[in-house]
Motif scaffolding. Structure first.
Motif, PDB file in Angstrom:
ATOM      1  N   PHE A 184       0.848  -1.186   0.000  1.00 18.48           N
ATOM      2  CA  PHE A 184       0.000   0.000   0.000  1.00 18.48           C
ATOM      3  C   PHE A 184       0.887   1.241   0.000  1.00 18.48           C
ATOM      4  CE2 PHE A 184      -2.686  -3.207   1.988  1.00 18.48           C
ATOM      5  CZ  PHE A 184      -3.894  -3.027   1.318  1.00 18.48           C
ATOM      6  N   ALA A 185       0.576   2.199  -0.874  1.00 21.79           N
ATOM      7  CA  ALA A 185       1.219   3.507  -0.846  1.00 21.79           C
ATOM      8  C   ALA A 185       0.371   4.409   0.045  1.00 21.79           C
ATOM      9  CB  ALA A 185       1.329   4.084  -2.254  1.00 21.79           C
ATOM     10  N   GLY A 193       4.448   8.068  -0.897  1.00 17.48           N
ATOM     11  CA  GLY A 193       3.671   7.049  -0.192  1.00 17.48           C
ATOM     12  C   GLY A 193       4.339   5.705  -0.081  1.00 17.48           C
ATOM     13  N   SER A 194       5.244   5.398  -1.001  1.00 11.78           N
ATOM     14  CA  SER A 194       6.001   4.147  -0.947  1.00 11.78           C
ATOM     15  C   SER A 194       7.278   4.340  -1.736  1.00 11.78           C
ATOM     16  CB  SER A 194       5.185   2.986  -1.529  1.00 11.78           C
ATOM     17  OG  SER A 194       5.850   1.757  -1.328  1.00 11.78           O
ATOM     18  N   PHE A 195       8.339   3.632  -1.324  1.00 15.55           N
ATOM     19  CA  PHE A 195       9.637   3.806  -1.966  1.00 15.55           C
ATOM     20  C   PHE A 195       9.853   2.725  -3.020  1.00 15.55           C
ATOM     21  CE2 PHE A 195      10.083   5.861   2.180  1.00 15.55           C
ATOM     22  CZ  PHE A 195      10.555   7.105   1.790  1.00 15.55           C
ATOM     23  N   LEU A 196       9.701   3.122  -4.278  1.00 16.73           N
ATOM     24  CA  LEU A 196       9.866   2.184  -5.384  1.00 16.73           C
ATOM     25  C   LEU A 196      11.336   1.963  -5.736  1.00 16.73           C
ATOM     26  CD1 LEU A 196       6.999   3.541  -7.676  1.00 16.73           C
ATOM     27  CD2 LEU A 196       6.997   1.371  -6.418  1.00 16.73           C
ATOM     28  N   TYR A 220       9.818   1.519   7.472  1.00 17.28           N
ATOM     29  CA  TYR A 220       8.677   2.232   6.902  1.00 17.28           C
ATOM     30  C   TYR A 220       7.518   1.243   6.734  1.00 17.28           C
ATOM     31  CZ  TYR A 220       5.969   5.533   4.072  1.00 17.28           C
ATOM     32  OH  TYR A 220       4.981   6.349   3.592  1.00 17.28           O
ATOM     33  N   THR A 221       7.072   0.933   5.505  1.00 18.41           N
ATOM     34  CA  THR A 221       5.963  -0.012   5.365  1.00 18.41           C
ATOM     35  C   THR A 221       6.443  -1.433   5.044  1.00 18.41           C
ATOM     36  OG1 THR A 221       5.645   0.707   3.067  1.00 18.41           O
ATOM     37  CG2 THR A 221       4.276   1.757   4.740  1.00 18.41           C
ATOM     38  N   ALA A 245       3.312   3.853  10.222  1.00 20.01           N
ATOM     39  CA  ALA A 245       4.027   2.958   9.311  1.00 20.01           C
ATOM     40  C   ALA A 245       3.902   1.511   9.769  1.00 20.01           C
ATOM     41  CB  ALA A 245       5.494   3.365   9.218  1.00 20.01           C
ATOM     42  N   ILE A 246       4.024   1.289  11.068  1.00 21.11           N
ATOM     43  CA  ILE A 246       3.923  -0.071  11.607  1.00 21.11           C
ATOM     44  C   ILE A 246       2.502  -0.612  11.450  1.00 21.11           C
ATOM     45  CG2 ILE A 246       3.996  -1.420  13.739  1.00 21.11           C
ATOM     46  CD1 ILE A 246       6.739  -0.941  12.471  1.00 21.11           C
ATOM     47  N   ASP A 247       1.499   0.247  11.588  1.00 16.93           N
ATOM     48  CA  ASP A 247       0.117  -0.181  11.355  1.00 16.93           C
ATOM     49  C   ASP A 247      -0.056  -0.682   9.921  1.00 16.93           C
ATOM     50  OD1 ASP A 247      -0.578   0.497  13.937  1.00 16.93           O
ATOM     51  OD2 ASP A 247      -1.466   2.434  13.397  1.00 16.93           O
TER      52      ASP A 247
END
Length: 388
Positions: A184-185, A193-196, A220-221, A245-247
């Motif tokens: 998920f971003a 939202g997310s590191f590609l 992070y995620t 992030a942990i959620d």
């Protein structure tokens, strides 16, 4: 509107770098306003290119083109098409536009399956936002476009930060697939939202993770940890300072059916030190910290930060275990990063063997003429005790 550069034009500009600083400009035509497109000439009235100007910025002009062409929708469409050809990918999630590296300074565009997240960091690019959105819609027909322009650089450009849907709508957490995993971003998270940029480096752990006890610090995620679980890890500990992030880590783990993991919220420096004190060791440790320095003036503090966190990671890695370590600090070079790792190894009594050397992926290209486009360093290290 014309701008004339000083006689001793820097080779940096002549050789393709798009930034022109205030002290490199000889004169301006009257009535030029912030955000305007200007024609750039040298002192002999020779055309150099076109770019946008901002008197609030130390980088006074950012060059968009070296041709005498109109900056309109067709211009942006051509830039996008060129970027897509460079990537030549069938992936559903990747970086479409990487700012200066794709000849569109101030613009970041990431594709997460059927959604687009864009980031605009300069006033000049902000002026073309509607054309950019129209181009994205025409080329991708996305379910929605989310703008996440909350970088601190916008304030220096005289812009307010902004986050929100600018075309249609979508979820707060944008679902996408990557390397056979569901992610998920986070539209309320970091960057887009997310590191590609780490998705290929994470795959370097494929042949090493099976039945291993692993730590994903600064997770992070959970990019590295989720890949380790996918590749058969016995157990993964996810560690990040952000509860949100942990959620999301917990949500991603649930979506992928992973149960053999735990999460910790806290400061990675302190927690790795406590692991060492309690003799808690791992087969594989991943450390992917945020940038420790945005400016060269903070370089020494970044050196200390990277050495300290890598030293602490080495101390909790089992003999002949692995460390997946990264630096996204642009002002630290490849050679400097390896010297930091060597120094941490010496201080911790370890032999440091480089198993894999990673870089930016193809959708985050760097231009040798533009040093600022090169930022990511990745090493997969085997840590061996020097003394028995």
């Amino acid at each position: 509107m014309k701008v004339f550069l000083k006689k001793n034009i820097k080779n940096r500009i002549r050789n393709g770098h798009p930034w022109i600083y205030e002290n490199e400009i000889e004169s301006y035509e009257e009535n030029i306003k912030n955000g305007n497109i200007v024609d750039i000439f040298n002192h002999e009235n020779f055309f150099i290119g076109k770019g946008y100007i901002n008197f609030n910025s130390k980088i006074r002009i950012r060059i968009l083109t070296r041709k005498n062409e109109s900056i309109e929708k067709d211009f942006f469409k051509k830039r996008f098409i060129s970027a897509l050809k460079r990537r030549n990918t069938k992936e559903n999630s990747f970086r479409v536009i990487f700012s200066e590296a794709d000849n569109l300074p101030g613009l970041i565009v990431d594709k997460f399956d059927n959604y687009i997240v864009l980031e605009i960091n300069t006033l000049g690019m902000e002026r073309f936002k509607s054309l950019i959105i129209d181009t994205i819609v025409e080329l991708f027909n996305p379910k929605g476009i989310f703008e996440k322009s909350n970088n601190s650089s916008r304030e220096k450009e005289g812009l307010e930060k902004f986050s929100g849907w600018v075309y249609k709508n979508g979820p707060e957490l944008i679902p996408f697939n990557l390397n056979g995993l569901k992610f998920f971003a986070d539209t309320k998270g970091q960057k887009t939202g997310s590191f590609l940029d780490q998705r290929i480096n994470a795959k370097s752990l494929k042949n090493f993770s099976k039945n291993k006890v692993c730590l994903d610090a600064f997770c992070y995620t959970g990019n590295f940890g989720m890949h380790m679980l996918l590749y058969g890890a016995k157990h993964v500990t996810f560690l990040d300072y952000s509860q949100r992030a942990i959620d999301i880590v917990n949500l991603i783990a649930k979506e992928n059916g992973f149960k053999n993991y735990e999460t910790i919220v806290g400061n990675a420096f302190d927690i790795l030190k406590n692991f060492d004190k309690s003799s808690k060791y791992f087969d594989i440790v991943s450390i992917d910290p945020p940038s420790f320095a945005k400016k060269a003036t903070n370089k020494q503090s970044a050196f200390k930060g990277y050495k300290e966190i890598n030293l602490r990671a080495m101390r909790i890695t089992k003999d002949n275990g692995l460390i997946a370590t990264s630096s996204c600090t642009q002002v630290i070079s490849e050679e400097e990063f390896e010297h930091i790792l060597f120094s941490a190894g010496v201080d911790s009594g370890k032999l440091i063997r480089v198993i894999h050397r990673g870089d930016q992926p193809f959708d985050h290209p760097y231009v040798l003429n533009i040093l600022e486009t090169k930022y990511l360093k990745f090493r997969l290290l085997q840590i061996e005790n020097i003394k028995e």
